[in-house]
Design a protein around this motif. Structure first.
Motif: not given
Length: 302
Positions: A244-249, A168-171, A226-228
């Protein structure tokens, strides 16, 4: 001592006004009904009816009938409650579950489960696998849904399904641009945030990366925050990455052995309540049906 069923015979005869109709209603012979009435009168030492025709009660008969109706009503209510509990239609069930299952799988199946059990009471706690196991072993929860640990002394586990771990990371992260499943070496250059689920990943390459990690977050909501915020990336089971909530992918991993096994947990040596047994059967059936739905098959398998 006057038996409850003897009072039922008397009350039925008094309501019907004759022995024949009472015998038909109770599925007994007329002689059996007459004998039961005589036994009650012998024990009381006085007649209950004015005559053998049984259509008129004595003062004693009227009093006994009033008391008998209350007793029989309470008796029948108690028996119904016992049968309801024994069939798994009522009672209280305490469930501890990992958040992904509690949020995405339990709601729909619980709605159908409770639809036919309006008297049942359910307490649901969502927490990580370590706490689920503690709640079961301590007796604070009756049934757990979580991944298994290295040692499960005192717990009985029933595997339910598996789901692959995903990144799981930011877009806008370079890792999000990969078109192929990610290898462990792809994660070496980015900060990794550990969580409770990552404790079960045994791959040597991952262990080397985890040894350099400085941040561990147990709560999933805080972890995703934290990732967001761009602090790092993390690994979560496929089910936990749905919606997953944006901007997470999420992105798949190349290591197909990196997966979570979810089990039903209960304490060893403890007899399950009928409601717990019914829920377990319903849950397993619901999971099997869910696994066959389009889109869900790519997330987990039974």
């Amino acid at each position: 001592m006057i038996r409850t069923e003897a009072l039922r015979v008397f009350a039925t005869v008094a309501e019907c006004g004759n022995i024949r109709d009472a015998a038909d209603r109770l599925f007994r012979t007329q002689s059996a009904i007459s004998m039961t009435l005589k036994q009650v009168e012998d024990q009381l030492g006085a007649p209950l009816f004015e005559s053998d025709r049984k259509h008129s009660l004595t003062d004693l008969g009227s009093f006994v009938l009033g008391v008998a109706k209350v007793l029989l009503r309470d008796h029948d209510t108690a028996i119904d409650l016992i049968k309801e509990y024994a069939s798994g239609a009522s009672g209280r069930l305490r469930i501890a579950s990992v958040p992904s299952v509690a949020a995405l799988l339990i709601p729909d199946m619980l709605a159908s489960f409770l639809a036919s059990r309006p008297s049942a009471e359910i307490d649901l706690v969502d927490t990580d696998s370590a706490d689920v196991r503690k709640l079961i072993t301590s007796g604070q929860a009756d049934l757990g849904i979580a991944s298994i640990g290295a040692t499960e002394a005192g717990l009985l586990t029933t595997p339910i399904f598996e789901d692959n771990m995903k990144l799981v990371c930011r877009a806008d992260s370079p890792l999000a641009q990969h078109t192929k499943p990610l290898a462990w070496q792809d994660l070496e250059a980015v900060p990794l945030i550990l969580n409770e689920t990552t404790r079960g990943i045994q791959a040597a390459e991952f262990q080397a990366i985890a040894a350099r990690t400085k941040l561990r977050v147990r709560n999933v909501t805080s972890l995703l925050a934290m990732v967001r915020a761009g602090i790092g990336v993390t690994l979560l089971p496929g089910l936990a990455t749905v919606g997953l909530p944006p901007p997470l992918v999420e992105r798949p991993l190349r290591d197909e052995s990196c997966r979570r096994q979810v089990c039903l947990l209960r304490r060893e040596g403890r007899v399950q309540s009928p409601l717990a047994i019914a829920f377990e059967q319903h849950f397993v059936s619901a999971i099997s049906a869910k696994a066959e739905q389009p889109g869900m098959m790519s997330i987990f398998k039974c």
